[in-house]
Motif scaffolding. Structure first.
Motif, mmCIF file in Angstrom:
data_model
loop_
_atom_site.group_PDB
_atom_site.id
_atom_site.type_symbol
_atom_site.label_atom_id
_atom_site.label_comp_id
_atom_site.label_asym_id
_atom_site.label_seq_id
_atom_site.Cartn_x
_atom_site.Cartn_y
_atom_site.Cartn_z
ATOM 1 N N ASN A 157 10.616 14.707 -5.299
ATOM 2 C CA ASN A 157 9.719 13.394 -5.377
ATOM 3 C C ASN A 157 10.611 12.310 -5.595
ATOM 4 O O ASN A 157 11.782 11.753 -5.556
ATOM 5 C CB ASN A 157 9.279 13.442 -7.183
ATOM 6 C CG ASN A 157 8.026 13.134 -7.547
ATOM 7 O OD1 ASN A 157 8.254 11.313 -7.377
ATOM 8 N ND2 ASN A 157 7.060 13.489 -7.475
ATOM 9 N N THR B 280 1.047 -1.021 -0.218
ATOM 10 C CA THR B 280 -0.247 -0.087 0.228
ATOM 11 C C THR B 280 0.911 1.319 0.055
ATOM 12 O O THR B 280 2.133 1.496 1.074
ATOM 13 C CB THR B 280 -1.100 0.161 1.290
ATOM 14 O OG1 THR B 280 -1.906 -1.482 1.381
ATOM 15 C CG2 THR B 280 -1.503 1.293 1.404
ATOM 16 N N TYR B 281 1.174 2.326 -1.261
ATOM 17 C CA TYR B 281 1.785 3.114 -1.405
ATOM 18 C C TYR B 281 1.254 4.656 -0.796
ATOM 19 O O TYR B 281 1.490 5.366 -2.431
ATOM 20 C CB TYR B 281 3.111 2.791 -2.060
ATOM 21 C CG TYR B 281 3.611 1.830 -2.141
ATOM 22 C CD1 TYR B 281 4.392 1.591 -0.991
ATOM 23 C CD2 TYR B 281 3.993 0.691 -2.899
ATOM 24 C CE1 TYR B 281 5.223 0.838 -0.617
ATOM 25 C CE2 TYR B 281 5.236 -0.601 -3.174
ATOM 26 C CZ TYR B 281 5.803 -0.441 -1.529
ATOM 27 O OH TYR B 281 6.321 -1.714 -1.658
ATOM 28 N N PRO B 282 0.633 4.911 -0.004
ATOM 29 C CA PRO B 282 -0.002 6.276 0.305
ATOM 30 C C PRO B 282 0.538 7.468 -0.348
ATOM 31 O O PRO B 282 0.327 8.332 -1.642
ATOM 32 C CB PRO B 282 -0.873 6.700 1.074
ATOM 33 C CG PRO B 282 0.238 5.558 1.699
ATOM 34 C CD PRO B 282 0.161 4.557 0.727
ATOM 35 N N SER B 283 1.580 7.375 -0.864
ATOM 36 C CA SER B 283 3.508 8.052 -0.436
ATOM 37 C C SER B 283 3.069 8.246 -1.801
ATOM 38 O O SER B 283 3.515 9.234 -2.254
ATOM 39 C CB SER B 283 4.693 7.848 -0.350
ATOM 40 O OG SER B 283 5.400 6.534 -0.763
ATOM 41 N N THR B 284 3.287 7.300 -3.078
ATOM 42 C CA THR B 284 3.147 6.907 -3.892
ATOM 43 C C THR B 284 2.300 7.721 -4.958
ATOM 44 O O THR B 284 1.982 8.266 -6.019
ATOM 45 C CB THR B 284 3.161 5.594 -4.900
ATOM 46 O OG1 THR B 284 4.355 5.044 -4.256
ATOM 47 C CG2 THR B 284 3.500 5.495 -6.630
ATOM 48 N N ASP C 34 11.159 9.899 0.383
ATOM 49 C CA ASP C 34 10.886 8.816 0.031
ATOM 50 C C ASP C 34 9.007 9.358 0.246
ATOM 51 O O ASP C 34 8.036 9.318 -0.322
ATOM 52 C CB ASP C 34 10.773 7.105 0.598
ATOM 53 C CG ASP C 34 12.022 6.836 -0.243
ATOM 54 O OD1 ASP C 34 11.987 6.501 -0.644
ATOM 55 O OD2 ASP C 34 12.253 5.235 0.518
ATOM 56 N N TYR C 35 9.502 10.239 1.523
ATOM 57 C CA TYR C 35 8.148 10.714 1.518
ATOM 58 C C TYR C 35 7.338 11.763 2.485
ATOM 59 O O TYR C 35 6.770 12.461 2.453
ATOM 60 C CB TYR C 35 7.539 9.467 3.759
ATOM 61 C CG TYR C 35 7.520 8.480 3.289
ATOM 62 C CD1 TYR C 35 6.598 7.537 2.671
ATOM 63 C CD2 TYR C 35 8.396 7.322 4.012
ATOM 64 C CE1 TYR C 35 6.494 6.348 3.029
ATOM 65 C CE2 TYR C 35 8.437 6.198 4.248
ATOM 66 C CZ TYR C 35 7.458 5.724 3.526
ATOM 67 O OH TYR C 35 7.284 3.912 3.202
ATOM 68 N N PHE C 36 8.958 12.740 2.673
ATOM 69 C CA PHE C 36 8.510 13.929 2.976
ATOM 70 C C PHE C 36 9.232 15.047 2.959
ATOM 71 O O PHE C 36 8.428 15.681 3.290
ATOM 72 C CB PHE C 36 8.916 13.657 4.923
ATOM 73 C CG PHE C 36 8.018 14.727 6.083
ATOM 74 C CD1 PHE C 36 6.521 13.618 6.041
ATOM 75 C CD2 PHE C 36 8.152 15.164 6.699
ATOM 76 C CE1 PHE C 36 5.862 14.750 7.340
ATOM 77 C CE2 PHE C 36 7.706 15.554 7.250
ATOM 78 C CZ PHE C 36 6.060 15.579 7.677
ATOM 79 N N LEU D 177 0.346 10.631 -3.403
ATOM 80 C CA LEU D 177 1.309 11.989 -3.246
ATOM 81 C C LEU D 177 2.720 12.491 -3.868
ATOM 82 O O LEU D 177 1.957 13.796 -5.008
ATOM 83 C CB LEU D 177 1.518 12.194 -1.630
ATOM 84 C CG LEU D 177 0.784 11.844 -1.031
ATOM 85 C CD1 LEU D 177 1.551 12.197 0.803
ATOM 86 C CD2 LEU D 177 -0.880 12.702 -0.547
ATOM 87 N N TYR E 225 -6.227 3.749 2.609
ATOM 88 C CA TYR E 225 -5.201 4.630 2.144
ATOM 89 C C TYR E 225 -5.187 5.268 1.439
ATOM 90 O O TYR E 225 -4.271 6.418 1.078
ATOM 91 C CB TYR E 225 -3.994 4.530 3.014
ATOM 92 C CG TYR E 225 -4.111 3.884 4.620
ATOM 93 C CD1 TYR E 225 -5.123 4.611 5.440
ATOM 94 C CD2 TYR E 225 -2.724 3.491 5.344
ATOM 95 C CE1 TYR E 225 -5.355 4.368 6.606
ATOM 96 C CE2 TYR E 225 -3.377 3.225 6.710
ATOM 97 C CZ TYR E 225 -4.365 3.838 7.602
ATOM 98 O OH TYR E 225 -4.563 3.484 8.303
#
Lengths: 429, 429
Positions: free
Chosen positions: A364, A133-137, A358-360, A139, A168
Motif C-alpha cells: 500500500n 488526480t490520484y487514481p492510484s490512491t 506508489d503505483y505498482f 486503487l 480517471y
C-alpha cells in the motif's frame, strides 16, 4: 539541500534540521466543528451549501450516475486501462496475503477459545480532488477493503468547477470495486460519511488522505467511526553507502519533493563525497521539473543531508525519523532489515525506487507519516477486518475455576460477578 | 427491567429502548485541553498541581519505588497470588496465538515483497483508581504488550488520599511485567504519557480504560501517539431461547449492571415466559447486592428485555446493538456463530458467563463498547505490533515495469516520480 555532518547522535540537532514543527489547529478545528454540526443537523442541504462555498460549484445530485462512469471509461485508452488493471492485480495479490483467519483452540477437554474475524460492513473512502488526480490512491484505499470482504464501499471526492469528478478517479473506483460515489469533499464529506444524510448512509470506517481540514475532520469523528490515520506531509528517507549513484538518489528525493511544499526528503549517508554529489545533482534535476516551484520549497525547507560516520549511526537517525518511506541503498540491504525499527515502507537496493511502491509493486502507498511509523502501519486488509473473542466452557470446566474467579471478583468488590458463577452451581450468593 | 415485544425489526423503537444518548463533551473537552497544555508546558509541576487538585493529595515523587512493590506483595496471600498467576498464564496463552509473523513472498525471479512486523518500543497503560481496584485490568492491558515484545511499559494510576496506589495494582503490575509505575491519573496522566515530562518519557501508544476525562484526553492526543480505543460504559447482551435458566441470565445481567450506573444489560429472547421470569429474578437477586444502588440505576435506565419471534430476529437486534459482550444461551451455540456480525466477545452456552472472560479464561476483557464493535476489536497483541512493507526489485524486473509506472506517474502529473525510474535506465527525463 544543506549538509550536516553528525559526529554524534545529537537528537536535538537532528530534530532541528528536520524542521518538523507542531502546528496549532485551533482555527481549523473551529471551522471543522461548525461544518460537522451543520451537516449533522441539515444533511444534504449543508453538503450542497459547503460544496458551493468551498468548491465553487452548485450541485443538484450528490451521487455519481452510472452514465458518468460509462463516459469516464471512454476517456481511457487501452494502455492506461491495462496499467490500472495490472496495478490492481499486484495490489490485490499483496493484500490477499494480509487476510486473517478465524481460529479456535481446543484447550483441555471442554474449553474452546477463539477469535472470529469479520469484515467491516460499510466503509467510506476519501479521495482528494482539486488540481490533483490520484487514481492510484483510489486503487490503494479501495482494494484492501474489497479483499477484506467489505460489502459496501462509498467513495467521496470534491467536484471540480463543472460539478464533475475526474474520469480517471471514476474509472479507478469502478475497476477497484466501489459501489457508490459521491461528489462531495472536505470536512463536509467526512461528516456525511460519519453521521449520514438523506442521500448518504453512515459508514463504519473512513480511510484515505486529504488536506488538513479532512485530517482534522477525521480526528473529530474518530470514535463515532473508525479512521485509518491522520496523515501528514509525505516524506522519504534514503540511507546510502559510498557505492551508490547520486543520480538515482537525487531523482528519488525529488519524487518526494514534488508532492507538496511540506514534503520532506532526507538523505543519510556515510560518504561526504556522495552528499556533495547528491546536493549538486538535486539542483540539476530540480531545474528541469514541471513542478519545480513546489519541489524547490520542499527541498529548501524540509530537505536535508546528514553525513554520519557509520551505517549503524545512519539506522539510528532513520529510526529517530521513523520515515514514511525508507530506501536502503546499501550493499546487502536484506542483512540490514533488522536494524530498521520504524518505517512505513522499506525499499531495498538501487532498483526499488519509492515511486515503484506508489503505483505498482503491490504494497500500500497509504503509509504512516511524520514519525507515526513508530506506532502505526500501512493501510492494509487488516484495517477492514475486526475480531471478536469466542469463549466456551463446559459445566465441568467452569466448576473447576469457580473458586478462583469468585476470589478475583471479591478482591475487586464485584460481588455480582462472582454470583454469576455461583448460581450455576447452587452456591450461596 | 422493562419488556418490549418486537413484532418487527423496528430500528427506531430498539434504539429508543437502548437509550444510548449522545453526550455533549464541550465542557469536558475544554478542561481536558487546559490540562494537556499545562502539562506540556510545565511538566511534573503541573502533574503535581492537578494531583493535588483532583486526587486531593500532595505527592513528592511520581514514581513508585521498589520498596513499595515489595510491601505490596506482603499484602497478598498465597491463594490470591495463585489466582493472579493462573490468570496471567491463561491470558498469556491466548495472546500468544495473536502474534503475527513477518513474511516474505518471492514473486517471479527478482521480486520480493513482504511485511516486517515489529513491536512498539514504549507503551503507557492507564489503570483507574479511586474507590475501585482492578488488578484484572492490569493483567489484561499489560500482558498483550509483553507478549508482543514491547520493551518499555509504563503504568499510570491515580493515587489515593495517602498518596498510594492499591497494593494489588502494584503486585499485578509487577506480575504482568511492568517496569515503571507512576502515581498520576486523569487527563494529566494521559498528557504526561503523550508529551513526556522531566520524570516521564513519552510513549508511542496509550491503552487502558478510564473515566470520561481520560477518554477525552486520549482522543485529544490521538495522532501524537496511538490509543487503543475511546471506551464507553460497559454492556452485555444475552440471546436466550426458551430452554434457558432465568437465574443464570439474571445473574449475568446484574454482573454487568453493578459496574456503573451507565452500564447496559440487555436480554433478547424468543420466550415471553422467560422474559417475565428473568424480570422477576433480576429483582430478587438485585435486592441482595452490595452495589444495589448502582445496579438499580443501571437496570432502570439501560436494562431492557426484547421479546422476538424468531432467533434470527434476535441476531438482527444483537447486530444492531453491536454489544461489548454477547452471550449465546441457545441450543448449539456454535452453529449460530456465523449469525453474529458485531460483538466484542462472544460467550457460548450456559457455562460461559461473562465474568469468566473478565478475569480468567484468557481472551481480553478490554473490549469495544457502545456499538463500536462494528469497527473495532478487543485489545490484543496486534495492538502492540506494527507493520512495515518491504519491496525489492532486481534491475531486470524494474526495467520491465518502467513504462507502466512512468505512464501512471504522468497521468497523475508527477513527472519526478517517473524520472526516478527513467534515470536508472538512462532514459531522457
Amino acid at each position: 539541500m544543506n549538509i550536516t555532518k553528525l559526529s554524534s547522535f545529537d537528537v536535538q540537532l537532528i530534530q532541528q534540521k528536520l524542521n518538523r514543527n507542531e502546528e496549532n489547529f485551533d482555527l481549523i478545528d473551529a471551522t471543522v466543528k461548525e461544518v460537522m454540526i451543520d451537516v449533522k443537523q441539515h444533511g444534504d442541504a449543508a453538503l450542497k451549501k459547503y460544496t458551493e462555498k468551498f468548491d465553487g460549484v452548485k450541485i443538484t445530485s450528490l451521487k455519481v450516475q452510472p452514465e458518468e462512469i460509462v463516459a469516464a471509461f471512454q476517456t481511457l485508452d487501452d494502455e492506461f486501462l491495462n496499467v490500472l488493471q495490472e496495478a490492481k492485480q499486484n495490489i490485490t495479490d499483496f493484500h490477499e496475503k494480509q487476510l486473517e483467519k478465524s481460529w479456535f483452540n481446543d484447550k483441555n477437554d471442554g474449553i474452546i477459545l477463539g477469535q472470529k474475524v469479520t469484515p467491516l460492513e460499510r466503509v467510506g473512502v476519501y479521495i482528494p480532488g482539486g488540481k490533483a488526480t490520484y487514481p492510484s490512491t483510489v486503487l490503494m484505499t479501495v482494494i484492501p477493503a474489497v479483499v477484506a470482504g467489505v460489502k459496501e464501499i462509498a467513495l467521496v471526492s470534491p467536484p471540480d468547477k463543472d460539478g464533475k469528478l475526474h474520469p480517471y478517479v471514476l474509472a479507478a473506483a469502478k475497476i477497484a470495486g466501489v459501489q457508490e460515489i459521491y461528489k462531495v469533499g472536505g470536512a463536509q464529506a467526512i461528516a456525511a460519511l460519519a453521521f449520514g444524510t438523506e442521500s448518504m448512509k453512515p459508514v463504519d470506517k473512513i480511510v484515505g488522505p486529504g488536506n488538513i481540514y479532512v485530517a482534522r475532520a477525521k480526528k473529530f469523528v474518530y470514535g463515532t467511526v473508525d479512521i485509518d490515520m491522520i496523515a501528514g506531509p509525505s516524506e522519504v528517507c534514503i540511507i546510502a553507502d559510498n557505492e551508490q549513484n547520486p543520480v538515482f538518489i537525487a531523482a528519488d528525493l525529488l519524487s518526494q519533493a514534488e508532492h507538496d511544499e511540506m514534503a520532506a526528503s532526507i538523505l543519510i549517508t556515510t560518504s561526504f563525497d556522495l552528499a556533495v554529489a547528491v546536493q549538486k545533482e538535486v539542483e540539476n534535476q530540480l531545474a528541469q521539473l514541471k513542478r519545480k516551484e513546489i519541489a524547490r520549497q520542499s527541498i529548501d525547507n524540509y530537505g536535508h543531508i546528514f553525513v554520519v560516520e557509520t551505517l549503524d549511526q545512519a539506522y539510528r537517525v532513520a529510526n529517530l525519523i521513523a520515515p514514511e518511506h525508507l530506501e536502503l541503498l546499501v550493499t546487502d540491504p536484506f542483512l540490514q532489515l533488522s536494524k530498521v525499527k520504524h518505517a512505513g515502507a522499506i525499499f531495498l537496493g538501487p532498483y526499488a525506487p519509492e515511486p515503484l511502491g506508489d503505483y505498482f509493486a503491490g504494497p500500500n502507498h497509504t503509509l504512516p507519516t511524520s514519525g507515526t511509523a513508530r506506532f502505526s502501519s500501512p493501510l492494509g486488509t487488516y484495517d477492514f477486518l475486526k475480531r471478536s473473542s469466542v469463549i466456551y466452557y463446559s459445566k465441568e470446566e467452569l466448576k473447576k475455576v469457580t473458586d478462583q474467579v469468585v476470589r478475583f471478583a471479591n478482591e475487586e468488590r464485584l460481588q455480582a460477578h462472582g454470583n454469576s458463577l455461583k448460581v450455576r452451581f447452587n452456591r450461596e450468593v
